[in-house]
Motif scaffolding. Structure first.
Motif, PDB file in Angstrom:
ATOM      1  N   THR A 179       0.828  -1.209   0.000  1.00 15.32           N
ATOM      2  CA  THR A 179       0.000   0.000   0.000  1.00 15.32           C
ATOM      3  C   THR A 179       0.858   1.254   0.000  1.00 15.32           C
ATOM      4  OG1 THR A 179      -1.733  -1.183   1.218  1.00 15.32           O
ATOM      5  CG2 THR A 179      -1.851   1.221   1.198  1.00 15.32           C
ATOM      6  N   LEU A 180       1.916   1.265   0.795  1.00 13.95           N
ATOM      7  CA  LEU A 180       2.810   2.424   0.830  1.00 13.95           C
ATOM      8  C   LEU A 180       3.446   2.672  -0.537  1.00 13.95           C
ATOM      9  CD1 LEU A 180       4.573   1.848   4.273  1.00 13.95           C
ATOM     10  CD2 LEU A 180       2.947   3.660   3.718  1.00 13.95           C
ATOM     11  N   ARG A 181       3.764   1.592  -1.248  1.00 13.15           N
ATOM     12  CA  ARG A 181       4.404   1.737  -2.563  1.00 13.15           C
ATOM     13  C   ARG A 181       3.457   2.311  -3.613  1.00 13.15           C
ATOM     14  NH1 ARG A 181       7.011  -3.555  -1.828  1.00 13.15           N
ATOM     15  NH2 ARG A 181       5.391  -4.407  -3.178  1.00 13.15           N
ATOM     16  N   LYS A 182       2.162   2.066  -3.472  1.00 11.31           N
ATOM     17  CA  LYS A 182       1.231   2.503  -4.517  1.00 11.31           C
ATOM     18  C   LYS A 182       0.529   3.828  -4.194  1.00 11.31           C
ATOM     19  CE  LYS A 182      -2.846  -0.146  -2.966  1.00 11.31           C
ATOM     20  NZ  LYS A 182      -3.769  -1.234  -3.351  1.00 11.31           N
ATOM     21  N   LEU A 183       0.915   4.487  -3.122  1.00  6.79           N
ATOM     22  CA  LEU A 183       0.338   5.795  -2.812  1.00  6.79           C
ATOM     23  C   LEU A 183       0.662   6.780  -3.928  1.00  6.79           C
ATOM     24  CD1 LEU A 183       1.183   6.116   1.000  1.00  6.79           C
ATOM     25  CD2 LEU A 183      -1.058   5.645  -0.017  1.00  6.79           C
ATOM     26  N   THR A 184      -0.315   7.569  -4.299  1.00  4.43           N
ATOM     27  CA  THR A 184      -0.130   8.503  -5.409  1.00  4.43           C
ATOM     28  C   THR A 184      -0.951   9.767  -5.164  1.00  4.43           C
ATOM     29  OG1 THR A 184      -0.185   8.689  -7.828  1.00  4.43           O
ATOM     30  CG2 THR A 184      -2.050   7.576  -6.781  1.00  4.43           C
ATOM     31  N   ALA A 208       5.009   7.156   4.152  1.00  2.00           N
ATOM     32  CA  ALA A 208       3.821   7.764   3.539  1.00  2.00           C
ATOM     33  C   ALA A 208       4.084   9.223   3.210  1.00  2.00           C
ATOM     34  CB  ALA A 208       2.632   7.630   4.482  1.00  2.00           C
ATOM     35  N   SER A 209       4.767   9.924   4.103  1.00  2.00           N
ATOM     36  CA  SER A 209       5.088  11.334   3.878  1.00  2.00           C
ATOM     37  C   SER A 209       5.991  11.511   2.665  1.00  2.00           C
ATOM     38  CB  SER A 209       5.753  11.912   5.128  1.00  2.00           C
ATOM     39  OG  SER A 209       6.145  13.240   4.930  1.00  2.00           O
ATOM     40  N   GLU A 210       6.949  10.596   2.501  1.00  2.00           N
ATOM     41  CA  GLU A 210       7.879  10.678   1.376  1.00  2.00           C
ATOM     42  C   GLU A 210       7.173  10.495   0.035  1.00  2.00           C
ATOM     43  OE1 GLU A 210      10.782   7.747   2.348  1.00  2.00           O
ATOM     44  OE2 GLU A 210      11.881   9.052   3.734  1.00  2.00           O
ATOM     45  N   SER A 211       6.000   9.859   0.049  1.00  2.00           N
ATOM     46  CA  SER A 211       5.253   9.671  -1.202  1.00  2.00           C
ATOM     47  C   SER A 211       4.547  10.951  -1.624  1.00  2.00           C
ATOM     48  CB  SER A 211       4.215   8.552  -1.027  1.00  2.00           C
ATOM     49  OG  SER A 211       3.154   8.981  -0.193  1.00  2.00           O
ATOM     50  N   GLY A 212       4.496  11.940  -0.729  1.00  2.00           N
ATOM     51  CA  GLY A 212       3.905  13.232  -1.068  1.00  2.00           C
ATOM     52  C   GLY A 212       2.429  13.352  -0.778  1.00  2.00           C
ATOM     53  N   VAL A 213       1.789  12.296  -0.239  1.00  2.00           N
ATOM     54  CA  VAL A 213       0.360  12.373   0.037  1.00  2.00           C
ATOM     55  C   VAL A 213       0.146  12.998   1.421  1.00  2.00           C
ATOM     56  CG1 VAL A 213      -0.034  10.311  -1.356  1.00  2.00           C
ATOM     57  CG2 VAL A 213       0.168  10.085   1.127  1.00  2.00           C
ATOM     58  N   PRO A 214      -0.977  13.667   1.633  1.00  2.00           N
ATOM     59  CA  PRO A 214      -1.256  14.236   2.953  1.00  2.00           C
ATOM     60  C   PRO A 214      -1.531  13.146   3.981  1.00  2.00           C
ATOM     61  CG  PRO A 214      -3.130  14.541   1.489  1.00  2.00           C
ATOM     62  CD  PRO A 214      -2.022  13.999   0.643  1.00  2.00           C
TER      63      PRO A 214
END
Length: 280
Positions: A179-184, A208-214
């Motif tokens: 799930t963390l890998r597919k955050l967009t 999760a923060s590094e993926s850029g999502v709130p």
């Protein structure tokens, strides 16, 4: 012997570069279950070949094998952190008046905590959280142990309001990692974090923060491990004399948040009819 003990045992035999890698692994054990070989290469400034040789030095034929050992270590730490979540008071069996007195005292404490919570509601944060939810294409709720109770409650509330929401059980490390890998872009992460804090929760929030999502975190304190990586915090005190976590205030907070979403999402002319359907 777990993987950290094994690394420490081999440490005197490692090269200078291997010690740098070992130092990183020892300092960030919860991260290794979720990191890729390329990411670890960047973090340790080591080539992927050097990392693979390091894995072999530890007796792991592949990087996946190393990650599995760290996953086992993480699961062990989770079990330790998830032990007894309540306190047993000293009380002689059969003393009804004493039992009643204690229960009334607990009720009084709950009422006092709830009154204080209501009198100081973080309205700005609740409104901002409602806005984040409404603007999200997908909502991922991450929860573990006792936190799954409010997590499931929020999921059901959001499903009633037709949001695309998925609850991730943090004890499933593989599903969490996927799930963390597919955050967009367009996603929202909601983290529940209450004592005893889930061992890898700080690293999960960081990823999760590094993926850029709130990230919206619902927790008991701004000092909780996930707080520093979150965009929004909803603080819900949970400690009582009997339990580490009372869910009274978190559930109340979620009801208020869901009510805000109803107010924001339904036209005034339809609002009361819609509210009447929520009990079902």
């Amino acid at each position: 012997m777990d993987i950290l003990e094994h690394i420490q045992e081999l440490y005197p035999t490692l090269t200078k570069k291997q010690k740098t890698i070992a130092d990183y692994l020892i300092a960030n054990p919860e991260e290794i279950s979720y990191i890729t070989l390329a990411q670890l290469s960047q973090q340790t400034r080591s080539s992927e070949l050097t990392l693979l040789r390091f894995c072999q030095k530890l007796g792991c034929s592949t990087f996946v094998g190393l990650k599995e050992q760290f996953r086992d270590y993480t699961q062990k730490m989770i079990r330790i952190a998830s032990s007894s979540t309540y306190f047993v008071p000293e009380l002689e069996a059969g003393k009804a008046p004493e039992r009643e007195r204690m229960l009334l005292e607990i009720c009084s404490q709950e009422v006092s905590a709830f009154s204080e919570f209501i009198s100081d509601l973080p309205m700005d944060t609740i409104l901002a959280a409602s806005d984040k939810i409404r603007r999200s294409n997908r909502i991922f709720i991450f929860a573990h142990d006792i936190s799954k109770v409010p997590g499931e409650f929020l999921k059901l509330r959001l499903l009633i309001l037709y949001y695309n929401v998925i609850l991730i059980d943090l004890s499933d490390l593989e599903q969490t990692q996927k799930t963390l890998r597919k955050l967009t872009e367009g996603d929202l992460v909601i983290l529940f974090s209450f004592p005893r804090y889930y061992f890898p929760i700080g690293n999960i929030a960081k990823k999760a923060s590094e993926s850029g999502v709130p990230i919206l975190t619902i927790t008991d304190s701004d000092a909780s491990p996930a707080a520093c990586h979150s965009d929004l915090l909803l603080i819900c005190p949970t400690s009582t004399e009997m339990f580490y976590n009372s869910m009274t205030i978190p559930i109340a907070m979620l009801n208020i948040l869901a009510s805000c979403l109803v107010i924001d999402s339904i036209s005034p002319s339809e609002r009361q009819n819609f509210i009447n359907t929520l009990s079902s």
